[in-house]
Scaffold this motif. Sequence first.
Motif, PDB file in Angstrom:
ATOM      1  N   GLY A 191     -13.019   8.201  10.858  1.00  0.00           N
ATOM      2  CA  GLY A 191     -11.706   8.795  11.447  1.00  0.00           C
ATOM      3  C   GLY A 191     -11.101   7.749  12.471  1.00  0.00           C
ATOM      4  O   GLY A 191      -9.928   8.021  13.060  1.00  0.00           O
ATOM      5  N   LYS A 192     -11.720   6.583  12.956  1.00  0.00           N
ATOM      6  CA  LYS A 192     -11.105   5.514  13.779  1.00  0.00           C
ATOM      7  C   LYS A 192     -11.071   4.345  13.488  1.00  0.00           C
ATOM      8  O   LYS A 192     -12.224   3.919  12.739  1.00  0.00           O
ATOM      9  CB  LYS A 192     -11.854   5.803  15.302  1.00  0.00           C
ATOM     10  CG  LYS A 192     -11.615   7.117  15.834  1.00  0.00           C
ATOM     11  CD  LYS A 192     -11.965   7.070  17.598  1.00  0.00           C
ATOM     12  CE  LYS A 192     -13.322   6.419  17.793  1.00  0.00           C
ATOM     13  NZ  LYS A 192     -13.860   6.870  19.262  1.00  0.00           N
ATOM     14  N   PRO A 193     -10.509   3.442  14.005  1.00  0.00           N
ATOM     15  CA  PRO A 193     -10.536   1.840  13.675  1.00  0.00           C
ATOM     16  C   PRO A 193     -11.796   1.527  14.235  1.00  0.00           C
ATOM     17  O   PRO A 193     -12.062   1.918  15.411  1.00  0.00           O
ATOM     18  CB  PRO A 193      -9.331   1.491  14.310  1.00  0.00           C
ATOM     19  CG  PRO A 193      -8.290   2.583  14.590  1.00  0.00           C
ATOM     20  CD  PRO A 193      -9.016   3.731  14.723  1.00  0.00           C
ATOM     21  N   LEU A 194     -12.489   0.577  13.405  1.00  0.00           N
ATOM     22  CA  LEU A 194     -13.763   0.064  13.747  1.00  0.00           C
ATOM     23  C   LEU A 194     -13.716  -0.575  15.399  1.00  0.00           C
ATOM     24  O   LEU A 194     -14.599  -0.103  16.093  1.00  0.00           O
ATOM     25  CB  LEU A 194     -14.336  -1.066  12.794  1.00  0.00           C
ATOM     26  CG  LEU A 194     -15.608  -1.680  13.250  1.00  0.00           C
ATOM     27  CD1 LEU A 194     -16.737  -0.698  13.390  1.00  0.00           C
ATOM     28  CD2 LEU A 194     -15.733  -2.801  12.334  1.00  0.00           C
ATOM     29  N   ILE A 195     -12.684  -1.072  15.687  1.00  0.00           N
ATOM     30  CA  ILE A 195     -12.775  -1.793  17.007  1.00  0.00           C
ATOM     31  C   ILE A 195     -12.720  -0.748  18.248  1.00  0.00           C
ATOM     32  O   ILE A 195     -13.056  -1.073  19.074  1.00  0.00           O
ATOM     33  CB  ILE A 195     -11.557  -2.720  17.157  1.00  0.00           C
ATOM     34  CG1 ILE A 195     -11.721  -3.631  18.165  1.00  0.00           C
ATOM     35  CG2 ILE A 195      -9.968  -2.168  17.173  1.00  0.00           C
ATOM     36  CD1 ILE A 195     -10.777  -4.816  18.486  1.00  0.00           C
ATOM     37  N   ALA A 196     -11.965   0.601  17.726  1.00  0.00           N
ATOM     38  CA  ALA A 196     -12.046   1.429  18.799  1.00  0.00           C
ATOM     39  C   ALA A 196     -12.977   1.951  19.559  1.00  0.00           C
ATOM     40  O   ALA A 196     -13.279   2.236  20.626  1.00  0.00           O
ATOM     41  CB  ALA A 196     -11.169   2.548  18.198  1.00  0.00           C
ATOM     42  N   TYR A 197     -14.281   1.951  18.833  1.00  0.00           N
ATOM     43  CA  TYR A 197     -15.733   2.288  19.264  1.00  0.00           C
ATOM     44  C   TYR A 197     -16.026   1.300  20.309  1.00  0.00           C
ATOM     45  O   TYR A 197     -16.613   1.788  21.328  1.00  0.00           O
ATOM     46  CB  TYR A 197     -16.757   2.444  17.858  1.00  0.00           C
ATOM     47  CG  TYR A 197     -16.324   3.502  17.055  1.00  0.00           C
ATOM     48  CD1 TYR A 197     -16.951   4.601  17.196  1.00  0.00           C
ATOM     49  CD2 TYR A 197     -15.518   3.090  15.880  1.00  0.00           C
ATOM     50  CE1 TYR A 197     -16.476   5.857  16.624  1.00  0.00           C
ATOM     51  CE2 TYR A 197     -15.375   4.433  15.051  1.00  0.00           C
ATOM     52  CZ  TYR A 197     -15.814   5.639  15.260  1.00  0.00           C
ATOM     53  OH  TYR A 197     -15.628   6.639  14.234  1.00  0.00           O
ATOM     54  N   THR A 198     -15.844   0.111  20.099  1.00  0.00           N
ATOM     55  CA  THR A 198     -16.065  -0.760  21.071  1.00  0.00           C
ATOM     56  C   THR A 198     -15.341  -0.799  22.360  1.00  0.00           C
ATOM     57  O   THR A 198     -15.716  -0.788  23.351  1.00  0.00           O
ATOM     58  CB  THR A 198     -16.266  -2.336  20.632  1.00  0.00           C
ATOM     59  OG1 THR A 198     -17.242  -2.341  19.630  1.00  0.00           O
ATOM     60  CG2 THR A 198     -16.261  -3.360  21.730  1.00  0.00           C
ATOM     61  N   ILE A 199     -14.038  -0.456  22.134  1.00  0.00           N
ATOM     62  CA  ILE A 199     -13.044  -0.277  23.205  1.00  0.00           C
ATOM     63  C   ILE A 199     -13.556   0.796  24.070  1.00  0.00           C
ATOM     64  O   ILE A 199     -13.573   1.007  25.366  1.00  0.00           O
ATOM     65  CB  ILE A 199     -11.749  -0.337  22.866  1.00  0.00           C
ATOM     66  CG1 ILE A 199     -11.131  -1.656  22.328  1.00  0.00           C
ATOM     67  CG2 ILE A 199     -10.712   0.173  24.062  1.00  0.00           C
ATOM     68  CD1 ILE A 199      -9.824  -1.499  21.627  1.00  0.00           C
ATOM     69  N   ASP A 200     -13.857   2.031  23.270  1.00  0.00           N
ATOM     70  CA  ASP A 200     -14.236   3.442  24.154  1.00  0.00           C
ATOM     71  C   ASP A 200     -15.454   3.009  24.821  1.00  0.00           C
ATOM     72  O   ASP A 200     -15.569   3.585  25.928  1.00  0.00           O
ATOM     73  CB  ASP A 200     -14.568   4.315  23.209  1.00  0.00           C
ATOM     74  CG  ASP A 200     -13.021   4.772  22.279  1.00  0.00           C
ATOM     75  OD1 ASP A 200     -12.078   4.532  22.985  1.00  0.00           O
ATOM     76  OD2 ASP A 200     -13.097   5.637  21.408  1.00  0.00           O
ATOM     77  N   SER A 201     -16.605   2.358  24.395  1.00  0.00           N
ATOM     78  CA  SER A 201     -17.741   2.231  24.965  1.00  0.00           C
ATOM     79  C   SER A 201     -17.419   1.408  26.386  1.00  0.00           C
ATOM     80  O   SER A 201     -18.073   1.744  27.248  1.00  0.00           O
ATOM     81  CB  SER A 201     -19.012   1.534  24.244  1.00  0.00           C
ATOM     82  OG  SER A 201     -18.417   0.393  23.824  1.00  0.00           O
ATOM     83  N   ALA A 202     -16.603   0.587  26.258  1.00  0.00           N
ATOM     84  CA  ALA A 202     -16.303  -0.401  27.392  1.00  0.00           C
ATOM     85  C   ALA A 202     -15.533   0.540  28.497  1.00  0.00           C
ATOM     86  O   ALA A 202     -15.597   0.303  29.648  1.00  0.00           O
ATOM     87  CB  ALA A 202     -15.493  -1.572  27.122  1.00  0.00           C
ATOM     88  N   SER A 203     -14.477   1.200  28.067  1.00  0.00           N
ATOM     89  CA  SER A 203     -13.541   2.038  28.928  1.00  0.00           C
ATOM     90  C   SER A 203     -14.524   3.159  29.655  1.00  0.00           C
ATOM     91  O   SER A 203     -14.350   3.454  30.693  1.00  0.00           O
ATOM     92  CB  SER A 203     -12.645   2.809  28.120  1.00  0.00           C
ATOM     93  OG  SER A 203     -11.699   1.888  27.418  1.00  0.00           O
ATOM     94  N   ASN A 204     -15.817   3.689  28.779  1.00  0.00           N
ATOM     95  CA  ASN A 204     -16.440   4.744  29.429  1.00  0.00           C
ATOM     96  C   ASN A 204     -17.557   4.065  30.267  1.00  0.00           C
ATOM     97  O   ASN A 204     -18.356   4.884  30.959  1.00  0.00           O
ATOM     98  CB  ASN A 204     -17.181   5.496  28.301  1.00  0.00           C
ATOM     99  CG  ASN A 204     -16.082   6.364  27.520  1.00  0.00           C
ATOM    100  OD1 ASN A 204     -14.952   6.614  28.119  1.00  0.00           O
ATOM    101  ND2 ASN A 204     -16.157   6.563  26.323  1.00  0.00           N
ATOM    102  N   SER A 205     -17.726   2.825  30.524  1.00  0.00           N
ATOM    103  CA  SER A 205     -18.736   2.145  31.226  1.00  0.00           C
ATOM    104  C   SER A 205     -18.335   2.473  32.779  1.00  0.00           C
ATOM    105  O   SER A 205     -17.275   2.469  33.242  1.00  0.00           O
ATOM    106  CB  SER A 205     -18.704   0.726  30.947  1.00  0.00           C
ATOM    107  OG  SER A 205     -19.482   0.029  32.075  1.00  0.00           O
TER     108      SER A 205
END
Length: 231
Positions: free
Chosen positions: A30-44
């Motif tokens: 359901g999400k673009p692949l790159i979004a998962y990496t952006i999300d993990s960095a944003s939640n750091s």
Amino acid sequence: MANNMNILAIIPARGGSKGIPRKNIKKIAGKPLIAYTIDSASNSKYVNRIVVSTEDQEIAEISKEYGAEIVKRPEKLANDSSPTIDAILHSLTSLEEEDYLIDIVILLQPTSPMRTEEDLDEAIELFMKNECESVVSVCEFDHSPYWSLKIENNYLQPGFGKKYFKMRRQELPTLFLPNGAIFISTPENLRTYKNFYLDKTLPHIMSSENSIDIDTELDFKLAEIILKEKR
């Protein structure tokens, strides 16, 4: 300590992809692949700036939607033979020209969607609390390379010597595989050595599940199944 530091996450994302076309923005669970990496960095707890290095306008637009800044990568640094380190150094120079002084730089490849903010924060803490030059994430080999085989004169032979074939799995040396998820160092080290693998590189050990690196359609399907199950 981290409160007074500029900790930058760089996500390199080229538009070209031979194995899986448009891989970095292909939808997965359901999400673009790159979004998962952006999300993990944003939640750091520690990362305070996130940039995506890309030459591709569509990747740039999608990355901005998920909260990343964009560093426009020159086309000459975005072909199949371009080393990732060159894109990293270009991003550092671009940001430093804005008088942004970087203390720690983290390379996060968008092909590691299972990497969590906990993985990232643990790796950053490892870097900050120990005497080291870099941190690289790894996972344990599922099957020991010491039991690998080679072909000599049409016959199978042990790749690392017959003694290992006489050992039980528990007796074999433990080896680790770089999983491509997290690389941490300083701008000074990267400019000097142009590498994350240095004399004092500490391992951040991740689980096999979180270490899935999407390179093939099979990797993609496996990651999608796991991501959907986690919902």
